[in-house]
Design an enzyme around this catalytic site. Structure first.
Site, PDB file in Angstrom:
ATOM      1  N   ASP A   8       0.839  -1.253   0.121  1.00 35.05           N
ATOM      2  CA  ASP A   8       0.034  -0.035  -0.058  1.00 35.05           C
ATOM      3  C   ASP A   8       0.876   1.192   0.072  1.00 35.05           C
ATOM      4  O   ASP A   8       2.046   1.144   0.216  1.00 35.05           O
ATOM      5  CB  ASP A   8      -0.908   0.072   1.321  1.00 35.05           C
ATOM      6  N   LYS A 156      -7.684  -5.470  -3.885  1.00 33.35           N
ATOM      7  CA  LYS A 156      -6.130  -5.551  -3.862  1.00 33.35           C
ATOM      8  C   LYS A 156      -5.815  -7.264  -3.935  1.00 33.35           C
ATOM      9  O   LYS A 156      -5.076  -7.551  -4.857  1.00 33.35           O
ATOM     10  CB  LYS A 156      -5.612  -4.973  -3.028  1.00 33.35           C
ATOM     11  N   ASP A 183      -6.793  -3.386   2.765  1.00 29.38           N
ATOM     12  CA  ASP A 183      -5.470  -4.129   2.478  1.00 29.38           C
ATOM     13  C   ASP A 183      -5.935  -5.593   2.837  1.00 29.38           C
ATOM     14  O   ASP A 183      -4.946  -6.703   2.857  1.00 29.38           O
ATOM     15  CB  ASP A 183      -4.267  -3.488   3.060  1.00 29.38           C
TER      16      ASP A 183
END
Length: 232
Positions: A8, A156, A183
């Site tokens: 990230d 992601k 995340d």
């Protein structure tokens, strides 16, 4: 076996002032020298994620829009359905006074970013947005920097195999480094996941390694851990 790190950007590769520090650049350079490929995986629009990937040490690949867009330089692909016009219509009709659009939305396709309207906390805005948008097949997440809305299934983690295939990497140890709820899917898809010290408790518990150090300092520590596992 190739090691590929998906990291990230905001709150992970940046410090508390949202700056990428020299220590982070040095850590990226050490990873690159050791043969570790680092792919910025951000909630930001793809042009921002790509800019970080282009000017920092690394292979140049980038993930933007929380997995909704990925690519190398101008050769990018969408990993989800464009939702801008539909979302704007629903929010205009059903969520007036709840979400305020980010300026980045002019450059976004799959994942739109918002801020709470004046007078609302992020938690209040997220709860109301979820109530309205989830029945339409959208997911609403708070990165700590923005409220993100995308079709369910865009994340992601889902982008990781797409990026590896595009990179031509068939056998990789995947490491994920992050700090927020956007995340978590990346943590779940990785072989090794590292949550920084500034991560909320619910995010930290999803990671295999939980650091005390946060922000840029945490990323530098994560890089050290990766290099130690390589014996470098």
């Amino acid at each position: 076996m190739q090691i590929v790190v998906f990291a990230d950007i905001d709150g992970t590769m940046t410090d508390e002032r949202d700056k990428i520090t020299p220590s982070v650049v040095e850590a990226l350079a050490r990873l690159e020298k050791a043969g570790v490929q680092v792919v910025p995986a951000s909630g930001n629009a793809y042009p921002i994620a790509y800019t970080v990937a282009r000017y920092m040490p690394g292979p140049g690949w980038a993930v933007g829009e929380n997995g909704g867009v990925y690519g190398l330089r101008g050769d990018y692909k969408l990993a989800g359905e464009p939702v801008r016009e539909e979302l704007r219509r629903i929010i205009r009709e059903k969520l007036p006074g709840v979400l305020v659009e980010s300026w980045q939305n002019e450059f976004r396709y799959v994942d739109l970013a918002f801020h709470p309207a004046p007078g609302l906390s992020p938690g209040e805005a997220v709860r109301e947005a979820r109530r309205v948008l989830e029945p339409h097949g959208f997911e609403v997440l708070n990165s700590g920097y923005a409220i993100h809305v995308h079709r369910r299934g865009v994340n992601k983690g889902a982008a990781i195999p797409l990026v590896l295939e595009a990179m031509g990497v068939s056998d990789a140890l995947v490491v994920a480094v992050g700090d927020s709820e956007v995340d978590v899917a990346m943590f779940e898809a990785a072989d090794l996941s590292i949550a920084l010290g500034n991560s909320p408790p619910g995010v930290r518990e999803k990671a295999s390694i939980r650091l005390e150090e946060g922000f840029a300092e945490g990323f530098v520590r994560a890089a050290q851990i990766i290099l130690e596992k390589l014996g470098r």
